[in-house]
Design a protein around this motif. Structure first.
Motif, PDB file in Angstrom:
ATOM      1  N   PRO A   1     -16.247  -3.003 -11.061  1.00  0.00           N
ATOM      2  CA  PRO A   1     -15.127  -3.863 -10.656  1.00  0.00           C
ATOM      3  C   PRO A   1     -15.087  -5.163 -11.449  1.00  0.00           C
ATOM      4  CG  PRO A   1     -16.330  -3.039  -8.746  1.00  0.00           C
ATOM      5  CD  PRO A   1     -17.144  -2.678  -9.943  1.00  0.00           C
ATOM      6  N   PRO A   2     -13.914  -5.806 -11.508  1.00  0.00           N
ATOM      7  CA  PRO A   2     -13.775  -7.029 -12.301  1.00  0.00           C
ATOM      8  C   PRO A   2     -14.596  -8.193 -11.745  1.00  0.00           C
ATOM      9  CG  PRO A   2     -11.633  -6.069 -11.790  1.00  0.00           C
ATOM     10  CD  PRO A   2     -12.634  -5.351 -10.960  1.00  0.00           C
ATOM     11  N   PHE A   3     -15.142  -8.956 -12.651  1.00  0.00           N
ATOM     12  CA  PHE A   3     -15.719 -10.255 -12.346  1.00  0.00           C
ATOM     13  C   PHE A   3     -14.753 -11.299 -12.909  1.00  0.00           C
ATOM     14  CE2 PHE A   3     -19.240  -7.711 -11.389  1.00  0.00           C
ATOM     15  CZ  PHE A   3     -20.241  -8.460 -10.793  1.00  0.00           C
ATOM     16  N   THR A   4     -14.412 -12.288 -12.090  1.00  0.00           N
ATOM     17  CA  THR A   4     -13.417 -13.280 -12.479  1.00  0.00           C
ATOM     18  C   THR A   4     -14.104 -14.574 -12.872  1.00  0.00           C
ATOM     19  OG1 THR A   4     -11.805 -12.293 -10.973  1.00  0.00           O
ATOM     20  CG2 THR A   4     -11.354 -14.525 -11.747  1.00  0.00           C
ATOM     21  N   PHE A   5     -13.700 -15.142 -14.009  1.00  0.00           N
ATOM     22  CA  PHE A   5     -14.278 -16.378 -14.522  1.00  0.00           C
ATOM     23  C   PHE A   5     -13.166 -17.412 -14.666  1.00  0.00           C
ATOM     24  CE2 PHE A   5     -16.889 -12.870 -15.958  1.00  0.00           C
ATOM     25  CZ  PHE A   5     -18.168 -13.295 -15.667  1.00  0.00           C
TER      26      PHE A   5
ATOM     27  N   LEU B   1      -7.275   3.228 -13.485  1.00  0.00           N
ATOM     28  CA  LEU B   1      -7.247   2.200 -14.525  1.00  0.00           C
ATOM     29  C   LEU B   1      -5.845   1.641 -14.768  1.00  0.00           C
ATOM     30  CD1 LEU B   1      -9.027   0.693 -16.489  1.00  0.00           C
ATOM     31  CD2 LEU B   1      -8.685   2.525 -18.153  1.00  0.00           C
ATOM     32  N   ARG B   2      -4.841   2.502 -14.812  1.00  0.00           N
ATOM     33  CA  ARG B   2      -3.491   2.040 -15.161  1.00  0.00           C
ATOM     34  C   ARG B   2      -2.943   1.019 -14.152  1.00  0.00           C
ATOM     35  NH1 ARG B   2       0.639   6.655 -16.695  1.00  0.00           N
ATOM     36  NH2 ARG B   2       1.885   4.775 -17.095  1.00  0.00           N
ATOM     37  N   PRO B   3      -3.009   1.291 -12.849  1.00  0.00           N
ATOM     38  CA  PRO B   3      -2.519   0.274 -11.908  1.00  0.00           C
ATOM     39  C   PRO B   3      -3.322  -1.041 -11.953  1.00  0.00           C
ATOM     40  CG  PRO B   3      -2.672   2.410 -10.844  1.00  0.00           C
ATOM     41  CD  PRO B   3      -3.360   2.542 -12.156  1.00  0.00           C
ATOM     42  N   ILE B   4      -4.628  -0.955 -12.217  1.00  0.00           N
ATOM     43  CA  ILE B   4      -5.442  -2.175 -12.283  1.00  0.00           C
ATOM     44  C   ILE B   4      -4.984  -3.048 -13.447  1.00  0.00           C
ATOM     45  CG2 ILE B   4      -7.759  -3.065 -12.702  1.00  0.00           C
ATOM     46  CD1 ILE B   4      -8.833  -0.608 -11.225  1.00  0.00           C
ATOM     47  N   ILE B   5      -4.858  -2.436 -14.623  1.00  0.00           N
ATOM     48  CA  ILE B   5      -4.378  -3.200 -15.775  1.00  0.00           C
ATOM     49  C   ILE B   5      -2.944  -3.651 -15.539  1.00  0.00           C
ATOM     50  CG2 ILE B   5      -3.829  -3.044 -18.236  1.00  0.00           C
ATOM     51  CD1 ILE B   5      -6.202  -1.199 -18.579  1.00  0.00           C
ATOM     52  N   GLY B   6      -2.133  -2.790 -14.910  1.00  0.00           N
ATOM     53  CA  GLY B   6      -0.757  -3.163 -14.613  1.00  0.00           C
ATOM     54  C   GLY B   6      -0.665  -4.361 -13.689  1.00  0.00           C
TER      55      GLY B   6
ATOM     56  N   PHE C   1       0.837  -1.211   0.000  1.00  0.00           N
ATOM     57  CA  PHE C   1       0.000   0.000   0.000  1.00  0.00           C
ATOM     58  C   PHE C   1       0.870   1.258   0.000  1.00  0.00           C
ATOM     59  CE2 PHE C   1      -2.157   3.356   2.392  1.00  0.00           C
ATOM     60  CZ  PHE C   1      -3.315   3.510   1.644  1.00  0.00           C
ATOM     61  N   ARG C   2       1.937   1.233   0.772  1.00  0.00           N
ATOM     62  CA  ARG C   2       2.818   2.406   0.833  1.00  0.00           C
ATOM     63  C   ARG C   2       3.575   2.610  -0.484  1.00  0.00           C
ATOM     64  NH1 ARG C   2       2.878   0.773   6.284  1.00  0.00           N
ATOM     65  NH2 ARG C   2       4.401  -0.879   5.887  1.00  0.00           N
ATOM     66  N   GLU C   3       3.771   1.534  -1.233  1.00  0.00           N
ATOM     67  CA  GLU C   3       4.480   1.645  -2.510  1.00  0.00           C
ATOM     68  C   GLU C   3       3.558   2.046  -3.660  1.00  0.00           C
ATOM     69  OE1 GLU C   3       7.763   1.232  -3.092  1.00  0.00           O
ATOM     70  OE2 GLU C   3       8.041   1.035  -0.920  1.00  0.00           O
ATOM     71  N   TYR C   4       2.247   1.973  -3.430  1.00  0.00           N
ATOM     72  CA  TYR C   4       1.283   2.239  -4.504  1.00  0.00           C
ATOM     73  C   TYR C   4       1.331   3.701  -4.939  1.00  0.00           C
ATOM     74  CZ  TYR C   4      -3.156   2.929  -6.919  1.00  0.00           C
ATOM     75  OH  TYR C   4      -4.104   3.266  -7.839  1.00  0.00           O
TER      76      TYR C   4
ATOM     77  N   THR D   1      -3.581  -6.048  -6.481  1.00  0.00           N
ATOM     78  CA  THR D   1      -4.815  -5.872  -7.251  1.00  0.00           C
ATOM     79  C   THR D   1      -5.922  -5.332  -6.371  1.00  0.00           C
ATOM     80  OG1 THR D   1      -4.177  -7.720  -8.688  1.00  0.00           O
ATOM     81  CG2 THR D   1      -6.480  -7.038  -8.737  1.00  0.00           C
ATOM     82  N   ALA D   2      -6.058  -5.879  -5.151  1.00  0.00           N
ATOM     83  CA  ALA D   2      -7.096  -5.403  -4.237  1.00  0.00           C
ATOM     84  C   ALA D   2      -6.894  -3.930  -3.893  1.00  0.00           C
ATOM     85  CB  ALA D   2      -7.092  -6.251  -2.966  1.00  0.00           C
ATOM     86  N   ILE D   3      -5.644  -3.524  -3.691  1.00  0.00           N
ATOM     87  CA  ILE D   3      -5.352  -2.109  -3.380  1.00  0.00           C
ATOM     88  C   ILE D   3      -5.659  -1.229  -4.591  1.00  0.00           C
ATOM     89  CG2 ILE D   3      -3.494  -0.501  -2.820  1.00  0.00           C
ATOM     90  CD1 ILE D   3      -2.212  -2.826  -1.217  1.00  0.00           C
ATOM     91  N   ALA D   4      -5.255  -1.679  -5.784  1.00  0.00           N
ATOM     92  CA  ALA D   4      -5.516  -0.895  -6.993  1.00  0.00           C
ATOM     93  C   ALA D   4      -7.013  -0.747  -7.245  1.00  0.00           C
ATOM     94  CB  ALA D   4      -4.839  -1.566  -8.192  1.00  0.00           C
ATOM     95  N   LEU D   5      -7.779  -1.804  -6.982  1.00  0.00           N
ATOM     96  CA  LEU D   5      -9.230  -1.732  -7.171  1.00  0.00           C
ATOM     97  C   LEU D   5      -9.858  -0.759  -6.182  1.00  0.00           C
ATOM     98  CD1 LEU D   5     -10.079  -5.498  -7.753  1.00  0.00           C
ATOM     99  CD2 LEU D   5     -10.088  -3.674  -9.445  1.00  0.00           C
ATOM    100  N   ALA D   6      -9.312  -0.683  -4.972  1.00  0.00           N
ATOM    101  CA  ALA D   6      -9.846   0.247  -3.975  1.00  0.00           C
ATOM    102  C   ALA D   6      -9.670   1.695  -4.425  1.00  0.00           C
ATOM    103  CB  ALA D   6      -9.167   0.019  -2.634  1.00  0.00           C
TER     104      ALA D   6
END
Length: 698
Positions: free
Chosen positions: A564-568, A359-364, A244-247, A350-355
């Motif tokens: 938010p993403p739905f995972t399949f 967009l860029r960190p989520i895709i990253g 989280f601190r690095e985000y 991923t959980a931190i980026a979604l919070a």
């Protein structure tokens, strides 16, 4: 009837007590160890390939090491010890002499035959009285006899005699099994009397104090502390805090890998002197000029890290992603050990980026997962995922001056002769290596979107704040496939769940996954099992991984995530047939969310990203039209009015289709009167309706 509590003085029932306690612990642990695993990695098929990368033995060794950890050796040892204790207790129960409560038998006490009459019994009792009467016998010190013992013996003889000769006492014996009538109920406590004897009380208290005051709080505290140390993504809370601190809002690619290196899990992996061992050699190899995927900023960030553990973890991850041979077996082993740890940490990032919703960190985050699974830098060519492909082969295939990378799909769209001319040759691939790479490419699960649309179950339009579904219809089309059949338009439609499937209608779970097939001329509803795609082809990753497809909506203008993403991970139709060939079935993927509270057209970017392969991602624009509720109600009312009459030809056709007759229209009085005036038989009006509806049906 009174109750009498006594201690098991000889410890005869103590084995039962221990057997029960050990069974309560051992049997559940045994079930936990032996039950079939439901993890996706243990149930999915594999891509067929004999490719073995460099250091394949080290990768396999790390896989075995990880499996040993997951099997939890302590639990196995506990189960073995539990069964040893249980077996010992069973042995004690079987071979130890146990005193059991015998039924009262006056004949046995007197020592007479059951056929003896009353006179014979009286004579025998008198002879015994002469011998055992307290006035006639004296205690024998050699037998440790006392006067009380002699008195008790004579009383027993007398009771037995009266039980056979006295009518009242005999009735008690016949009715209750004892001359004294109903007996007290005795409960034996399965603890040896030794425990409660005088002088042993302090030791008992000490044991109870240790069990209840020390051991139990320790076990509960360890469990509680252990559960609180981890997040729901099974990552240490301290690691999540570090990440989280690095985000940063603009963090991507190598920056994300650097954030993952801050995980506390690496301290456990590199404990002791492992953190400093070989660090200088490792950094020299990673920072060499041929490591072109690292920018000057990345190199400087590695040098500026103060933590030795984090510094080595980051260097190992970059060495793994760059497929750098470190020239040292121990360092190479640590390189392959670090990748699965970082892959688990991507869940936390991923959980931190979604919070934050950027967009860029989520895709990253998803790109970082692809890089770690395939051991390929995020900015490198997706062709490096194929067996035997190296940077030199990729340059030959793509062209030395090419500024864009070929995806596996584009490469496989080339003709076979064109592919061979680019990839096979001196210093490139051999024929065998080329064939092996093409074989894997043709098995990659490339999911292509055929149609995507929004809907509200049971409604014909989307209204503000309604529960709307994004329905994605897609097919698995492996790269290089030929003779791909056209999509059946009926497969692109979405049918609402049954009216009795309330959970699906309310959005609590997916609709019942059922299909209809003909059996003996009758329609039979059968349950369709969920299908898993093959495990990710990841020869450099020291663990198995089942691919996951993440679908989410983004607002491209603001650079934010909209839904938010739905995972399949599983699909409703077979991906391959029995011969292992693609079925090209249309898969249905659904995600539900709340529509915007205002009316209008909302354009999103639909992102479908596979976390296991580079270049298989999909991005396409999609528009959600939110209608005014009043307008939507008017449209539905018009649709209801246009329904054909029951007695019309169109109505008859609809009845044959649906199995239900349409409702009769209600005509106004003015319409009826005008109809009667214009046509007394009513045939003209019916003919007009019939023609109109028939045309609509056609």
């Amino acid at each position: 009837m009174s109750s009498d509590y006594t201690y098991d003085e000889q410890g005869q029932f103590f084995p039962f007590f221990i057997l029960t306690l050990s069974g309560l612990v051992t049997l559940p642990l045994t079930y936990n160890l032996l039950r079939p695993s439901k993890d996706l990695e243990n149930t999915a098929p594999r891509i067929k390939s004999d490719f073995k990368p460099e250091h394949a033995d080290l990768v396999e060794a790390q896989k075995r090491k990880r499996l040993r950890k997951e099997r939890r050796i302590k639990r196995i040892i506990t189960v073995i010890l539990g069964y040893i204790v249980m077996a010992w207790m069973v042995y004690l129960i079987l071979v130890t002499a146990r005193t059991t409560t015998k039924s009262y038998d006056p004949y046995d006490i007197l020592g007479v035959s059951r056929s003896a009459d009353e006179k014979a019994i009286s004579r025998h009792y008198k002879r015994l009285s002469l011998v055992y009467h307290p006035d006639k016998i004296r205690p024998d010190p050699a037998k440790n006899e006392t006067v009380e013992m002699l008195n008790d013996r004579f009383v027993e003889l007398t009771k037995a005699y009266k039980a056979l000769t006295d009518e009242e006492i005999r009735n008690n014996y016949l009715q209750y099994g004892h001359p004294d009538g109903k007996q007290s109920f005795s409960i034996g406590i399965a603890l040896p009397k030794l425990i409660v004897m005088d002088g042993n009380g302090k030791y008992v208290l000490l044991v109870y104090g240790a069990l209840l005051g020390v051991l139990l709080p320790y076990i509960v505290g360890k469990w509680w502390y252990g559960s609180q140390r981890y997040t729901k993504e099974r990552v240490l809370v301290a690691s999540a805090g570090n990440i989280f601190r690095e985000y940063k809002d603009d963090i991507t690619d190598n920056g994300i890998i650097g954030a993952l290196a801050s995980g506390e899990e690496f301290k456990d992996m590199l404990k002791g002197d492992k953190a400093e061992s070989g660090l200088a050699k490792l950094e020299n190899k990673v920072l060499a000029e041929e490591s072109s995927f690292l920018s000057a900023k990345d190199r400087e960030s590695l040098k500026n890290l103060d933590s030795v553990t984090r510094r080595k973890a980051l260097a190992l991850l970059w060495a793994y992603i760059g497929r750098v041979d470190l020239g040292d077996a121990a360092l190479n082993a640590e390189k392959y050990e670090a990748a699965p740890v970082a892959l688990a940490l991507t869940e936390a990032f991923t959980a931190i980026a979604l919070a934050f919703g950027n967009l860029r960190p989520i895709i990253g985050a998803f790109k970082a997962s692809q890089s770690l699974i395939q051991a390929v830098p995020a900015t490198s060519s997706p062709l490096l995922q194929l067996p035997n492909f190296t940077d030199e082969v990729v340059k030959a295939v793509e062209g030395a001056d090419s500024k864009t990378h070929l995806t596996v799909q584009k490469f496989m769209h080339l003709s076979d002769s064109e592919r061979r001319s680019r990839a096979v040759g001196a210093g490139l691939l051999t024929e065998k290596q080329y064939t092996e790479a093409i074989s894997v490419a043709q098995q990659l699960p490339a999911l292509e979107v055929s149609k995507a649309f929004f809907k509200v179950m049971g409604e014909k339009s989307v209204t503000p704040s309604s529960l709307v579904q994004l329905v994605v219809k897609a097919r698995f089309i492996p790269p290089g496939c030929k003779d791909i059949p056209a999509v059946n338009q009926l497969d692109l439609e979405d049918i609402d769940p049954d009216e009795d499937d309330l959970d699906a209608l309310m959005g609590r779970k997916p609709a019942k996954n059922r299909a209809t097939k003909m059996v003996d001329g009758k329609k039979v509803e059968v349950k369709v099992e969920k299908v898993q795609p093959p495990l990710a082809h990841a020869p450099y990753l020291a663990r198995d991984h089942s691919p996951r497809w993440n679908i989410f909506l983004a607002d491209a203008k603001q650079g934010k995530m909209a839904v938010p993403p739905f995972t399949f991970t599983t699909f409703d139709k077979p991906i391959l047939n029995e011969a292992g060939q693609p079925t090209f079935n249309v898969q249905t993927l659904k995600m539900q969310f709340q529509a915007p509270p205002q009316v209008g057209a909302f354009t999103f970017i639909l992102n479908m990203i596979c976390d296991s392969y580079l270049g298989l991602d999909t991005q396409l624009p999609i528009t959600l039209h939110v209608e005014d509720p009043a307008k939507a109600a008017a449209l539905e009312e018009e649709d209801d009015i246009s329904e054909p009459d029951e007695d019309s030809i169109a109505g008859q056709m609809q009845a044959l289709k649906t199995g239900q007759a349409p409702k009769k229209k209600t005509r106004k009085a003015s319409d009826s009167s005008s109809e009667e005036e214009s046509d007394t038989d009513g045939d003209a009006g019916d003919t007009s309706d019939t023609n109109t509806e028939t045309e609509d049906e056609d």
